[in-house]
Design a protein around this motif. Structure first.
Motif, mmCIF file in Angstrom:
data_model
loop_
_atom_site.group_PDB
_atom_site.id
_atom_site.type_symbol
_atom_site.label_atom_id
_atom_site.label_comp_id
_atom_site.label_asym_id
_atom_site.label_seq_id
_atom_site.Cartn_x
_atom_site.Cartn_y
_atom_site.Cartn_z
ATOM 1 N N VAL A 1 -45.044 -55.971 39.235
ATOM 2 C CA VAL A 1 -45.974 -54.887 38.804
ATOM 3 C C VAL A 1 -44.914 -53.335 38.664
ATOM 4 C CG1 VAL A 1 -47.655 -53.141 37.179
ATOM 5 C CG2 VAL A 1 -48.189 -56.210 37.850
ATOM 6 N N MET A 2 -45.177 -53.184 40.283
ATOM 7 C CA MET A 2 -44.572 -51.800 40.321
ATOM 8 C C MET A 2 -42.634 -52.064 40.820
ATOM 9 S SD MET A 2 -44.109 -50.412 44.009
ATOM 10 C CE MET A 2 -43.570 -52.054 44.947
ATOM 11 N N TRP A 3 -41.815 -54.048 41.219
ATOM 12 C CA TRP A 3 -40.821 -53.710 40.974
ATOM 13 C C TRP A 3 -40.361 -53.646 39.614
ATOM 14 C CZ3 TRP A 3 -37.884 -53.266 44.518
ATOM 15 C CH2 TRP A 3 -38.188 -52.924 46.352
ATOM 16 N N LYS A 4 -41.748 -54.152 39.001
ATOM 17 C CA LYS A 4 -41.067 -54.506 37.304
ATOM 18 C C LYS A 4 -40.833 -53.432 36.538
ATOM 19 C CE LYS A 4 -40.403 -57.211 34.046
ATOM 20 N NZ LYS A 4 -38.706 -58.429 33.800
ATOM 21 N N THR A 5 -41.975 -51.535 36.654
ATOM 22 C CA THR A 5 -42.264 -50.689 36.195
ATOM 23 C C THR A 5 -40.493 -50.323 36.740
ATOM 24 O OG1 THR A 5 -44.186 -51.032 36.286
ATOM 25 C CG2 THR A 5 -43.600 -48.961 36.224
ATOM 26 N N LEU A 6 -40.141 -50.827 37.990
ATOM 27 C CA LEU A 6 -39.284 -49.710 37.726
ATOM 28 C C LEU A 6 -37.384 -50.315 37.760
ATOM 29 C CD1 LEU A 6 -37.475 -47.937 40.505
ATOM 30 C CD2 LEU A 6 -37.941 -49.446 41.960
ATOM 31 N N TYR A 7 -37.610 -51.793 37.877
ATOM 32 C CA TYR A 7 -36.385 -52.667 37.052
ATOM 33 C C TYR A 7 -35.997 -52.535 35.656
ATOM 34 C CZ TYR A 7 -34.486 -56.482 35.037
ATOM 35 O OH TYR A 7 -33.217 -58.071 34.631
ATOM 36 N N THR B 1 -51.290 -57.093 38.700
ATOM 37 C CA THR B 1 -51.125 -55.792 38.657
ATOM 38 C C THR B 1 -51.796 -55.666 40.308
ATOM 39 O OG1 THR B 1 -53.613 -56.407 38.428
ATOM 40 C CG2 THR B 1 -52.260 -55.623 36.487
ATOM 41 N N THR B 2 -52.397 -56.426 41.522
ATOM 42 C CA THR B 2 -52.361 -56.249 42.543
ATOM 43 C C THR B 2 -51.403 -56.368 43.017
ATOM 44 O OG1 THR B 2 -53.823 -58.317 43.048
ATOM 45 C CG2 THR B 2 -55.231 -56.395 42.298
ATOM 46 N N SER B 3 -50.216 -56.870 43.262
ATOM 47 C CA SER B 3 -49.233 -57.800 43.397
ATOM 48 C C SER B 3 -48.126 -56.401 43.475
ATOM 49 C CB SER B 3 -48.567 -59.140 43.207
ATOM 50 O OG SER B 3 -48.495 -58.898 41.662
ATOM 51 N N ASN B 4 -47.095 -56.783 44.290
ATOM 52 C CA ASN B 4 -45.687 -55.644 43.930
ATOM 53 C C ASN B 4 -45.141 -56.416 43.105
ATOM 54 O OD1 ASN B 4 -46.500 -54.076 46.258
ATOM 55 N ND2 ASN B 4 -45.515 -56.074 47.802
#
Length: 310
Positions: free
Chosen positions: A181-187, A176-179
C-alpha cells in the motif's frame, strides 16, 4: 431488490457497450489514418496505448461485475480471479501513467523555443515509444504480488479477513499491513504530481499566449486557435476528468477497505466510477481532435463515392 439489480445491470451494460465502442472507434480511426497514409503525430502512440488500457479496464473491471449482477451467478476459479484482479490493477496503472505521459509530452510540445527547451522538444518524440514500453513493463511488475491475496468466491479460507468483490475475494488485511500500500500510494502520488506540474505549466503557457495575442491584436475579435493550443485545452480537459473520477473512485475504495460489511451498491458504484474516465474520455477526443474529425470526413467521402459508383 430485483428492480435494483435490473438498474445496476443496465448501468454496467451501457458503460461496457459505450466504452468499448468509443475506444474501439478511436483505434479504428487511427488505424485508418495509417492505412490511408495520413500523417501520424508522435502523440498518437500515447493515445493508442491509452485506448488499449481503457478497453482492458472496461472489459476486466466491468464485465465480471455485469455478469455477476445480471445473471446473479458467476463461477470463477482462484486462478481466473487472480488474473482478472491483476489485469484490473494493471489497466488502472496504465491509464494513470499514459494520461500523465500525455500531459508531460504536450507540456514539452508547447514550451518556449529558448535554448533550454529546444533540445528537449526536438528529442521528445524519439522517447515516446520507449516510454510506452517502460510504462507497460512497470505496471506489469508493480502489482505482480496482488494475485497472491486474491481467491475465488468458492474459497472460504480466512473468509473473515477477506473483502467480497462480488465475483472474487481479496485479502485487504494482508495488503494493507504489507508495504504494498505504501509503495502503491507513492507510485500514484509521483505520477499525479507530474500530471499536476505539467498541467499547471500548460495553463500558464496558454494564459501567457492569450495575453500576448490580446496585446498584439488589441481587439475584441478572438484569434483562430493554433492546433497546439487546441490540443493543450483538450488534454487539460482530460486531466481534469481523470482527476475527478480518480478521486471519487479512491473514496469508494477507502470506504470499502474501512467498512466491515461492504454494501453491494458501494462495490458497484466503485466499479462504475473507476471505469467512467475510460468510458467518456474517447468522446472528448472525438469531438475535439481535428485529425479525428478530418479522418471521419475522409471516410465519409470515400463511402459516398463508393455508394455513387454502385
Amino acid at each position: 431488490m430485483q428492480s435494483n439489480d435490473d438498474i445496476l445491470c443496465i448501468l454496467h451494460m451501457l458503460q461496457i457497450i459505450i466504452g468499448v465502442f468509443g475506444n474501439g472507434l478511436l483505434l479504428f480511426l487511427y488505424g485508418f489514418n495509417l492505412v490511408t497514409g495520413q500523417r501520424i503525430r508522435p502523440i498518437d502512440t500515447i493515445f493508442v496505448n491509452l485506448f488499449l488500457s481503457h478497453i482492458i479496464m472496461i472489459l476486466f473491471r466491468g464485465v465480471p461485475t455485469a455478469i455477476q449482477v445480471c445473471i446473479q451467478k458467476i463461477f470463477l476459479s482462484d486462478t481466473e480471479c487472480k488474473i482478472i484482479v491483476y489485469l484490473q490493477r494493471v489497466a488502472r496503472g496504465l491509464t494513470l501513467c499514459n494520461t500523465c505521459l500525455l500531459s508531460v509530452f504536450q507540456a514539452i510540445t508547447i514550451s518556449s523555443n529558448n535554448n533550454k527547451w529546444a533540445k528537449l522538444k526536438a528529442n521528445a518524440p524519439k522517447y515516446i515509444v520507449p516510454s510506452c514500453v517502460f510504462i507497460w513493463v512497470l505496471n506489469l511488475l508493480v502489482d505482480v504480488v496482488v494475485p497472491l491475496h486474491v481467491t475465488g468466491p468458492g474459497n472460504n479460507t480466512f473468509n473473515h479477513l477477506k473483502k467480497n468483490l462480488g465475483y472474487c475475494s481479496i485479502d485487504w488485511h494482508a495488503i494493507t499491513t504489507s508495504n504494498l500500500v505504501m509503495w502503491k500510494t507513492l507510485y500514484d502520488a509521483v505520477f499525479l504530481g507530474l500530471m499536476a506540474v505539467s498541467s499547471g505549466y500548460m495553463v500558464s503557457v496558454l494564459f501567457r499566449h492569450k495575453w500576448q495575442v490580446q496585446n498584439l491584436h488589441n481587439t475584441c475579435i478572438n484569434p483562430i486557435a493554433t492546433p497546439e493550443t487546441t490540443a493543450s485545452k483538450v488534454i487539460l480537459l482530460l486531466m481534469i476528468t481523470f482527476v475527478c473520477f480518480y478521486s471519487v473512485s479512491s473514496i469508494f475504495v477507502i470506504v470499502m477497505e474501512k467498512s466491515k460489511d461492504t454494501s453491494q451498491w458501494i462495490i458497484h458504484m466503485s466499479v462504475i466510477f473507476s471505469s467512467l474516465y475510460s468510458t467518456l474520455s474517447p468522446f472528448v477526443l472525438i469531438s475535439s481532435d481535428s485529425q479525428i474529425l478530418s479522418c471521419c470526413n475522409i471516410f465519409k467521402r470515400k463511402k459516398n463515392v463508393l455508394i455513387f459508383i454502385h
